[in-house]
Design a protein around this motif. Structure first.
Motif, mmCIF file in Angstrom:
data_model
loop_
_atom_site.group_PDB
_atom_site.id
_atom_site.type_symbol
_atom_site.label_atom_id
_atom_site.label_comp_id
_atom_site.label_asym_id
_atom_site.label_seq_id
_atom_site.Cartn_x
_atom_site.Cartn_y
_atom_site.Cartn_z
ATOM 1 N N ILE B 28 0.561 -1.136 -0.254
ATOM 2 C CA ILE B 28 0.255 0.078 0.495
ATOM 3 C C ILE B 28 0.760 1.491 -0.319
ATOM 4 O O ILE B 28 1.976 1.563 0.830
ATOM 5 C CB ILE B 28 -1.378 -0.731 1.013
ATOM 6 N N SER B 29 0.199 2.203 -0.811
ATOM 7 C CA SER B 29 0.988 3.533 -0.940
ATOM 8 C C SER B 29 0.322 4.502 -1.596
ATOM 9 O O SER B 29 -0.437 4.507 -1.736
ATOM 10 C CB SER B 29 2.786 3.284 -2.160
ATOM 11 N N GLY B 30 0.672 5.769 -1.707
ATOM 12 C CA GLY B 30 0.228 7.355 -1.791
ATOM 13 C C GLY B 30 0.037 7.859 -0.572
ATOM 14 O O GLY B 30 0.246 7.005 0.798
ATOM 15 N N HIS B 31 -0.879 8.384 -0.811
ATOM 16 C CA HIS B 31 -1.477 9.729 0.956
ATOM 17 C C HIS B 31 -2.694 10.506 -0.111
ATOM 18 O O HIS B 31 -3.252 10.198 -0.889
ATOM 19 C CB HIS B 31 -0.560 10.174 1.367
ATOM 20 N N SER B 32 -3.362 10.882 1.174
ATOM 21 C CA SER B 32 -5.120 11.336 0.776
ATOM 22 C C SER B 32 -4.540 12.936 1.392
ATOM 23 O O SER B 32 -3.989 12.797 2.371
ATOM 24 C CB SER B 32 -5.897 11.068 1.853
ATOM 25 N N ASP B 33 -5.074 13.678 0.582
ATOM 26 C CA ASP B 33 -4.867 15.634 0.693
ATOM 27 C C ASP B 33 -6.115 15.718 1.876
ATOM 28 O O ASP B 33 -5.760 16.151 3.202
ATOM 29 C CB ASP B 33 -4.629 16.211 -0.239
ATOM 30 N N TYR B 34 -6.806 14.522 1.984
ATOM 31 C CA TYR B 34 -8.493 15.929 2.090
ATOM 32 C C TYR B 34 -8.396 14.667 4.089
ATOM 33 O O TYR B 34 -8.418 14.932 5.213
ATOM 34 C CB TYR B 34 -9.390 15.570 1.882
ATOM 35 N N GLY B 35 -8.582 13.152 4.019
ATOM 36 C CA GLY B 35 -8.834 11.899 5.082
ATOM 37 C C GLY B 35 -7.668 11.750 5.591
ATOM 38 O O GLY B 35 -6.532 11.951 5.624
ATOM 39 N N LEU B 36 -8.104 10.312 5.571
ATOM 40 C CA LEU B 36 -7.088 9.002 6.251
ATOM 41 C C LEU B 36 -6.039 8.265 4.610
ATOM 42 O O LEU B 36 -6.798 8.232 3.366
ATOM 43 C CB LEU B 36 -7.868 7.719 5.983
ATOM 44 N N ALA B 37 -5.180 8.638 5.240
ATOM 45 C CA ALA B 37 -4.050 7.801 4.668
ATOM 46 C C ALA B 37 -4.733 6.569 4.469
ATOM 47 O O ALA B 37 -5.944 5.628 4.626
ATOM 48 C CB ALA B 37 -2.501 7.615 5.119
ATOM 49 N N PRO B 38 -4.433 5.855 2.210
ATOM 50 C CA PRO B 38 -5.016 4.269 2.063
ATOM 51 C C PRO B 38 -4.689 3.159 3.019
ATOM 52 O O PRO B 38 -4.977 2.080 3.383
ATOM 53 C CB PRO B 38 -4.408 4.229 0.728
ATOM 54 N N PHE B 41 -6.697 2.269 7.667
ATOM 55 C CA PHE B 41 -7.279 1.189 7.858
ATOM 56 C C PHE B 41 -6.442 -0.610 8.038
ATOM 57 O O PHE B 41 -6.708 -0.526 9.282
ATOM 58 C CB PHE B 41 -9.114 1.239 7.131
ATOM 59 N N PRO B 42 -5.867 -0.543 6.893
ATOM 60 C CA PRO B 42 -5.778 -2.192 7.253
ATOM 61 C C PRO B 42 -4.306 -1.869 7.707
ATOM 62 O O PRO B 42 -4.717 -2.884 8.724
ATOM 63 C CB PRO B 42 -4.643 -2.748 5.797
#
Lengths: 516, 156
Positions: B28-38, B41-42
């Motif tokens: 899992i990579s990437g990030h979110s600008d608004y909420g929770l990172a991908p 939850f896992p």
């Protein structure tokens, strides 16, 4: 009102009635075979409904569920081997009745009690689900997240012998639901580079593997390793059996009516709470009837009331189970979790919006459920001899064919070998879960709820990121957070006070747990 | 179940740790600008999973160390050697059936499965003719049933 009438008229078409009848017939047949049960049949049948209309498909599956619940009692009564786990307590009085030569009477009482309980619970579903959905519509993402957390806790805590194992299974299910594209950023997660997993782990092959194939593997193993115990089989049909022992008179039914209504109430209440299930309902109904009886010592010796109590209670769970599913999108049981897959397959998202977006379909389903009860009554009455014969079909014929049906059913989900592979992997996982007593039902429900739960949590974070303390002003959130904490405390407390009563028989050790 | 809980608890804790430190960072990579990172939850679920698995192993280990009274159910091994042999054989048979179905079609895969399951159920010894008939006929019947009744074209 127009929507209601349109839905009802949709249900009363020849094709839908045929689907319901097919479902009920299939459900009773499968339920009557020891070791196979309604949820297994639903799991295998879901992929076959691709080309049916949404109403026909759901009606067919609900028919299987209703038929399967009654079918389980046939084997329980005739062989002293419950066809499905919820019929365990049916055997307590059903089999002694068979020994007394009153097997047909027991089968008929089981049917009448089952239908009465089912109708009662359906009426509650029809009247409660829509108002509850209206309440649910006023709930935003944080409220839904809190409700999901509460439901998962209840499901994990009540569905097995150990809350820890239940929670582990539910969390693993939710973790596996994370496989696929991230709902916010569209980044692939945990796909291991497999393009087939971009859309996530398919629920239908997974359910077929966990539910059906793993159970068949266990049964094949039981036969192969010689662990099977056969119970005696008695004759229930024959002209020499007096008529009063072959039928249930109105007076007999009326004498059990109070018990049936009590059990129907218990079953409906249990069914409406996610995670408890028909097995517990059956035992609670039986226990309540025994406690209320003037002659409790007669229970277990072949009392008609005992059969009626269990069957009314476990059948009443079927309709009530759909209350949390339709009103909140929370599957209350294994069958409901599989039905989620069927709903999604036909583009219908179960939850509070279902009454607005697919009102006609839902009222059609309600009408189909009501019809399924009467069709169940008719088919079971007419086919009692056939179903009694099915009980005796050798497992050597049934099990190999069921394994092939599982493979074909899994392939039907998307016409891909990948689905077959998923089914096989989860069959092996399910085998270990059964052996190590990790609840596979909790796992499936955790999987079914995981995606929606994550969505609600992430929406809540986006909405309240800058001011999380405003959540304190949301009474429903606070209520369900408090309920979750209370539930955890109660369940843990209950677990600690469980007294294990071990009864070791010379050849077959058995364990029963009683809560003090 | 006490011993099996300890072993399964330890194995699940290890699985949780491997997921947290190897699988999730790798997959899992990437990030979110608004909420929770991908991976939020896992990762949160895996933390809970790991802690609860450790609790499962720990609580049962504590019972053993305290010599708490064990019931038959506590001490009974959930799986014996024969169970392990069976599931290994069953998994191998399923793998072969998968490959047969993938390369040669459903009739071969289905026939193989019926042969194996029937043999395990004792059909070859008790009812050899029935077993042969089932192996040859049942896959055809299921194939045509799916094709014409449910419009599902199983691989041929």
């Amino acid at each position: 009102m127009d929507t209601v009438l349109a839905g009802v008229s949709d249900a009363f078409t020849l094709i839908n009635i045929t689907y319901i009848a097919m479902g009920v017939f299939m459900g009773i047949m499968v339920g009557a075979i020891p070791g196979l049960n309604g949820p297994m049949a639903i799991a295998v049948a879901v992929p076959l409904t691709y080309y049916m209309s949404p109403l026909g498909s759901i009606a067919f599956l609900i028919g299987i569920n209703k038929g399967g619940t009654y079918g389980g009692s046939v084997a329980a009564i005739l062989l002293n081997t419950p066809g499905s786990p919820e019929s365990t307590s049916t055997a307590f009085d059903g089999y002694p009745l068979v020994k007394k030569g009153k097997g047909l009477k027991a089968l008929k009482m089981a049917l009448y009690a089952s239908i009465t309980g089912d109708i009662f619970s359906d009426i509650v579903l029809f009247t409660v689900a829509a108002p509850l959905a209206i309440v649910a519509l006023r709930m935003g993402p944080p409220e839904m997240a809190a409700v999901f957390a509460f439901s998962l806790t209840i499901i994990a805590g009540l569905s097995g012998k150990s809350i820890l194992r239940g929670l582990l299974a539910a969390i693993l299910g939710a973790y596996i639901s994370c496989v696929g594209l991230d709902i916010e950023t569209a980044q692939p997660r945990l796909t291991m580079g497999l393009s087939d997993l971009i859309e996530g782990v398919p629920i239908i092959p997974m359910t077929i593997g966990l539910l059906a194939l793993s159970e068949i593997l266990i049964q094949i193993e039981t036969t192969l390793l010689g662990r099977q115990t056969d119970s005696g089989q008695y004759r229930v049909f024959g002209k020499d059996i007096p008529k009063e022992d072959r039928t249930v008179s109105w007076v007999e039914y009326k004498s059990c009516l109070r018990t049936i209504v009590r059990s129907a109430l218990i079953g409906t209440g249990v069914g409406a709470i996610p995670g408890i299930g028909a097995i517990v309902a059956g035992f609670l109904g039986y226990g309540a009837a025994k406690r209320a009886s003037k002659n409790p010592e007669e229970f277990g010796t072949g009392k008609l009331e005992g059969v009626a109590a269990t069957e009314a209670a476990n059948s009443a769970v079927v309709g009530a189970n759909l209350i949390p599913l339709l009103a909140l999108g929370i599957p209350g049981s294994l069958s409901a979790a599989i039905l989620i897959g069927a709903f999604l397959m036909h583009g219908v998202d179960p939850g509070p919006l279902i009454f607005q977006e697919h009102g006609q379909l839902i009222y059609g389903i309600f009408a189909a459920m009501f019809m399924a009860n009467w069709i169940n009554f008719g088919i079971a009455n007419l086919g009692l001899r056939l179903f009694a014969m099915v009980v005796s079909v050798p497992k050597g014929i049934i099990h190999p064919i069921v394994v092939v049906l599982c493979i074909a059913g899994a392939f039907a989900n998307g016409n891909a070998m990948f689905s077959v592979a998923v089914m096989m992997v989860f069959a092996v996982l399910g085998y270990f879960m059964r052996k190590l007593d990790f609840s596979f039902a909790t796992f499936i429900i955790g999987f079914a709820l995981g995606g929606t739960f994550e969505q609600s949590v992430r929406q809540s974070v986006i909405l309240f990121k800058d001011s999380p303390w405003t959540l304190l002003t949301h009474p429903i959130v606070m209520l369900f957070v408090a309920l979750t904490i209370f539930a955890v405390w109660r369940i843990l407390n209950g677990q600690m006070s469980v007294k294990k009563v071990v009864a070791v028989a010379p050849d077959s050790p058995s364990v029963s747990e009683t809560k003090s | 179940m006490r011993k099996s809980d300890i072993i399964s608890g330890i194995l699940l804790t290890l699985f949780g740790l491997v997921s947290l430190w190897v699988i999730i960072p790798d997959q899992i990579s990437g990030h979110s600008d608004y909420g929770l990172a991908p991976d939020f939850f896992p990762r949160a679920l895996m933390w809970m999973f790991t802690v609860l698995s450790a609790c499962l192993a720990g609580s049962r280990l504590k019972q053993v160390l305290q010599n708490a009274g064990a019931t038959y159910f506590d001490e009974r091994p959930p799986m014996v050697w024969a169970d392990w042999m069976f599931i290994a054989g069953a998994a191998a048979a399923l793998c072969i059936a998968y490959n047969l179905m993938d390369r040669f079609g459903f009739l071969w895969g289905g026939g193989f499965v019926i042969l194996c399951a029937g043999a395990a159920m004792g059909n070859l010894k008790g009812h050899p003719i029935r077993q042969v008939a089932m192996t040859l006929v049942a896959p055809f019947v299921i194939y045509y049933l799916f094709r014409h009744l449910f419009l599902v074209f199983l691989p041929l």
